[in-house]
Design a protein around this motif. Structure first.
Motif, PDB file in Angstrom:
ATOM      1  N   GLN A 207      42.914  34.780  42.011  1.00 36.47           N
ATOM      2  CA  GLN A 207      43.036  34.007  40.771  1.00 36.47           C
ATOM      3  C   GLN A 207      42.714  32.534  41.004  1.00 36.47           C
ATOM      4  O   GLN A 207      42.027  31.895  40.203  1.00 36.47           O
ATOM      5  CB  GLN A 207      44.429  34.158  40.173  1.00 36.47           C
ATOM      6  N   GLU A 208      43.191  32.001  42.112  1.00 36.40           N
ATOM      7  CA  GLU A 208      42.902  30.611  42.449  1.00 36.40           C
ATOM      8  C   GLU A 208      41.388  30.372  42.550  1.00 36.40           C
ATOM      9  O   GLU A 208      40.864  29.390  42.013  1.00 36.40           O
ATOM     10  CB  GLU A 208      43.571  30.274  43.787  1.00 36.40           C
ATOM     11  N   LEU A 209      40.690  31.274  43.221  1.00 41.67           N
ATOM     12  CA  LEU A 209      39.240  31.115  43.384  1.00 41.67           C
ATOM     13  C   LEU A 209      38.500  31.311  42.064  1.00 41.67           C
ATOM     14  O   LEU A 209      37.528  30.600  41.780  1.00 41.67           O
ATOM     15  CB  LEU A 209      38.724  32.071  44.454  1.00 41.67           C
ATOM     16  N   ILE A 210      38.962  32.250  41.230  1.00 41.83           N
ATOM     17  CA  ILE A 210      38.352  32.446  39.907  1.00 41.83           C
ATOM     18  C   ILE A 210      38.444  31.155  39.103  1.00 41.83           C
ATOM     19  O   ILE A 210      37.460  30.708  38.500  1.00 41.83           O
ATOM     20  CB  ILE A 210      39.027  33.612  39.148  1.00 41.83           C
ATOM     21  N   GLU A 211      39.612  30.552  39.102  1.00 37.14           N
ATOM     22  CA  GLU A 211      39.822  29.349  38.299  1.00 37.14           C
ATOM     23  C   GLU A 211      39.100  28.139  38.870  1.00 37.14           C
ATOM     24  O   GLU A 211      38.560  27.316  38.136  1.00 37.14           O
ATOM     25  CB  GLU A 211      41.320  29.099  38.131  1.00 37.14           C
ATOM     26  N   GLU A 212      39.044  28.028  40.181  1.00 37.28           N
ATOM     27  CA  GLU A 212      38.399  26.879  40.819  1.00 37.28           C
ATOM     28  C   GLU A 212      36.880  26.926  40.703  1.00 37.28           C
ATOM     29  O   GLU A 212      36.231  25.889  40.557  1.00 37.28           O
ATOM     30  CB  GLU A 212      38.806  26.823  42.301  1.00 37.28           C
ATOM     31  N   PHE A 213      36.295  28.126  40.756  1.00 33.88           N
ATOM     32  CA  PHE A 213      34.837  28.261  40.798  1.00 33.88           C
ATOM     33  C   PHE A 213      34.246  28.964  39.576  1.00 33.88           C
ATOM     34  O   PHE A 213      33.081  29.338  39.595  1.00 33.88           O
ATOM     35  CB  PHE A 213      34.420  28.986  42.086  1.00 33.88           C
ATOM     36  N   ASP A 214      35.047  29.154  38.541  1.00 33.92           N
ATOM     37  CA  ASP A 214      34.586  29.789  37.308  1.00 33.92           C
ATOM     38  C   ASP A 214      33.922  31.139  37.606  1.00 33.92           C
ATOM     39  O   ASP A 214      32.830  31.443  37.121  1.00 33.92           O
ATOM     40  CB  ASP A 214      33.631  28.871  36.548  1.00 33.92           C
ATOM     41  N   LEU A 215      34.603  31.949  38.409  1.00 32.58           N
ATOM     42  CA  LEU A 215      34.082  33.263  38.781  1.00 32.58           C
ATOM     43  C   LEU A 215      34.358  34.265  37.672  1.00 32.58           C
ATOM     44  O   LEU A 215      35.278  34.091  36.866  1.00 32.58           O
ATOM     45  CB  LEU A 215      34.750  33.745  40.077  1.00 32.58           C
ATOM     46  N   SER A 216      33.591  35.332  37.645  1.00 27.76           N
ATOM     47  CA  SER A 216      33.822  36.411  36.689  1.00 27.76           C
ATOM     48  C   SER A 216      34.728  37.485  37.288  1.00 27.76           C
ATOM     49  O   SER A 216      35.404  38.210  36.555  1.00 27.76           O
ATOM     50  CB  SER A 216      32.496  37.040  36.270  1.00 27.76           C
ATOM     51  N   ARG A 217      34.747  37.536  38.624  1.00 27.17           N
ATOM     52  CA  ARG A 217      35.529  38.566  39.304  1.00 27.17           C
ATOM     53  C   ARG A 217      35.718  38.112  40.745  1.00 27.17           C
ATOM     54  O   ARG A 217      34.855  37.456  41.326  1.00 27.17           O
ATOM     55  CB  ARG A 217      34.755  39.871  39.252  1.00 27.17           C
ATOM     56  N   CYS A 218      36.850  38.476  41.327  1.00 22.31           N
ATOM     57  CA  CYS A 218      37.082  38.146  42.728  1.00 22.31           C
ATOM     58  C   CYS A 218      37.906  39.254  43.372  1.00 22.31           C
ATOM     59  O   CYS A 218      38.905  39.700  42.809  1.00 22.31           O
ATOM     60  CB  CYS A 218      37.801  36.806  42.861  1.00 22.31           C
ATOM     61  N   GLU A 219      37.444  39.687  44.514  1.00 21.07           N
ATOM     62  CA  GLU A 219      38.139  40.705  45.298  1.00 21.07           C
ATOM     63  C   GLU A 219      38.629  40.048  46.582  1.00 21.07           C
ATOM     64  O   GLU A 219      37.870  39.349  47.248  1.00 21.07           O
ATOM     65  CB  GLU A 219      37.190  41.845  45.657  1.00 21.07           C
ATOM     66  N   VAL A 220      39.893  40.280  46.913  1.00 19.84           N
ATOM     67  CA  VAL A 220      40.451  39.768  48.161  1.00 19.84           C
ATOM     68  C   VAL A 220      41.204  40.914  48.815  1.00 19.84           C
ATOM     69  O   VAL A 220      42.047  41.558  48.186  1.00 19.84           O
ATOM     70  CB  VAL A 220      41.415  38.578  47.919  1.00 19.84           C
ATOM     71  N   ASN A 221      40.871  41.187  50.086  1.00 20.95           N
ATOM     72  CA  ASN A 221      41.606  42.227  50.792  1.00 20.95           C
ATOM     73  C   ASN A 221      42.022  41.729  52.162  1.00 20.95           C
ATOM     74  O   ASN A 221      41.488  40.750  52.679  1.00 20.95           O
ATOM     75  CB  ASN A 221      40.800  43.530  50.874  1.00 20.95           C
ATOM     76  N   GLU A 222      43.000  42.422  52.717  1.00 16.25           N
ATOM     77  CA  GLU A 222      43.524  42.093  54.028  1.00 16.25           C
ATOM     78  C   GLU A 222      42.901  43.018  55.062  1.00 16.25           C
ATOM     79  O   GLU A 222      43.022  44.241  54.960  1.00 16.25           O
ATOM     80  CB  GLU A 222      45.043  42.264  54.054  1.00 16.25           C
ATOM     81  N   ASP A 223      42.221  42.424  56.032  1.00 17.45           N
ATOM     82  CA  ASP A 223      41.662  43.153  57.172  1.00 17.45           C
ATOM     83  C   ASP A 223      40.688  44.255  56.762  1.00 17.45           C
ATOM     84  O   ASP A 223      40.560  45.262  57.447  1.00 17.45           O
ATOM     85  CB  ASP A 223      42.791  43.700  58.052  1.00 17.45           C
ATOM     86  N   ASN A 224      40.047  44.067  55.612  1.00 14.55           N
ATOM     87  CA  ASN A 224      39.067  45.024  55.085  1.00 14.55           C
ATOM     88  C   ASN A 224      39.688  46.395  54.812  1.00 14.55           C
ATOM     89  O   ASN A 224      39.027  47.424  54.918  1.00 14.55           O
ATOM     90  CB  ASN A 224      37.865  45.153  56.025  1.00 14.55           C
ATOM     91  N   GLU A 225      40.983  46.390  54.450  1.00 19.23           N
ATOM     92  CA  GLU A 225      41.681  47.645  54.167  1.00 19.23           C
ATOM     93  C   GLU A 225      42.211  47.713  52.738  1.00 19.23           C
ATOM     94  O   GLU A 225      41.767  48.518  51.948  1.00 19.23           O
ATOM     95  CB  GLU A 225      42.858  47.827  55.136  1.00 19.23           C
ATOM     96  N   ASN A 226      43.186  46.871  52.447  1.00 19.51           N
ATOM     97  CA  ASN A 226      43.883  46.942  51.163  1.00 19.51           C
ATOM     98  C   ASN A 226      43.835  45.575  50.499  1.00 19.51           C
ATOM     99  O   ASN A 226      43.935  44.555  51.182  1.00 19.51           O
ATOM    100  CB  ASN A 226      45.351  47.342  51.375  1.00 19.51           C
ATOM    101  N   GLY A 227      43.702  45.572  49.182  1.00 21.34           N
ATOM    102  CA  GLY A 227      43.623  44.283  48.527  1.00 21.34           C
ATOM    103  C   GLY A 227      43.701  44.369  47.029  1.00 21.34           C
ATOM    104  O   GLY A 227      44.210  45.342  46.466  1.00 21.34           O
ATOM    105  N   ALA A 228      43.176  43.343  46.388  1.00 23.95           N
ATOM    106  CA  ALA A 228      43.274  43.211  44.941  1.00 23.95           C
ATOM    107  C   ALA A 228      41.927  42.807  44.359  1.00 23.95           C
ATOM    108  O   ALA A 228      41.123  42.165  45.029  1.00 23.95           O
ATOM    109  CB  ALA A 228      44.319  42.152  44.588  1.00 23.95           C
ATOM    110  N   VAL A 229      41.718  43.198  43.102  1.00 18.83           N
ATOM    111  CA  VAL A 229      40.520  42.827  42.356  1.00 18.83           C
ATOM    112  C   VAL A 229      40.978  42.228  41.033  1.00 18.83           C
ATOM    113  O   VAL A 229      41.741  42.861  40.304  1.00 18.83           O
ATOM    114  CB  VAL A 229      39.616  44.050  42.079  1.00 18.83           C
ATOM    115  N   LEU A 230      40.531  41.027  40.738  1.00 22.80           N
ATOM    116  CA  LEU A 230      40.803  40.405  39.444  1.00 22.80           C
ATOM    117  C   LEU A 230      39.475  40.196  38.739  1.00 22.80           C
ATOM    118  O   LEU A 230      38.527  39.692  39.339  1.00 22.80           O
ATOM    119  CB  LEU A 230      41.501  39.056  39.608  1.00 22.80           C
TER     120      LEU A 230
END
Length: 149
Positions: A92-115
């Motif tokens: 969410q921080e990166l979406i708001e800072e860079f006007d992104l349409s979508r951002c995926e963040v995961n831990e160690d390329n295993e589990n994460g979140a998509v906004l």
């Protein structure tokens, strides 16, 4: 020329090593998440574009995000501590800072979140449908409160 209409996005990927924790973790099975622990956060940042000549250059976007993370989360030891920041919070921080349409963040390329930013920002669009059944995840691992609380 095709008469198809497209929603166009570009994306960049990067990695960000950091320490974080979840101090209020209510799940005993993963109680260790309350303590600081290290991950390599894998980030995939999407930005809308309006034409095929890339009005957002993805290499430049990547460099901007890398620099932003280095400046916001500096470290003398090479691995910044981002505190209680979750994958969802970082996305969410990166979406708001860079006007992104979508951002995926995961831990160690295993589990994460998509906004994903919703095109219809009405309250109705943000309200999840009511659930009468317990989700499969809730059946699998119901939240357990600590007996030490």
């Amino acid at each position: 020329m095709s008469e198809n209409q497209y929603k166009k996005e570009v994306y960049c990927t990067l990695q960000f090593e950091a320490v974080h924790n979840w101090p209020g973790c209510p799940i005993e099975e993963v109680a260790y998440l309350r303590d600081p622990h290290r991950h390599t956060f894998h980030i995939k940042a999407h930005a809308n574009v309006s034409h095929n000549d890339r009005d957002v250059e993805f290499i430049e976007l990547k460099h901007k995000i890398v620099n932003y993370l280095r400046e916001k989360y500096p470290s003398d030891v090479g691995c910044p501590d981002i505190g209680a920041t979750s994958c969802e919070m970082l996305a969410q921080e990166l979406i708001e800072e860079f006007d992104l349409s979508r951002c995926e963040v995961n831990e160690d390329n295993e589990n994460g979140a998509v906004l994903t930013v919703l095109e219809d920002q009405s309250v109705a669009a943000l309200t999840p449908p009511s659930k009468t059944k317990k989700s499969w995840l809730g059946k699998l691992n119901p939240l357990k409160k600590s007996s030490n609380a």
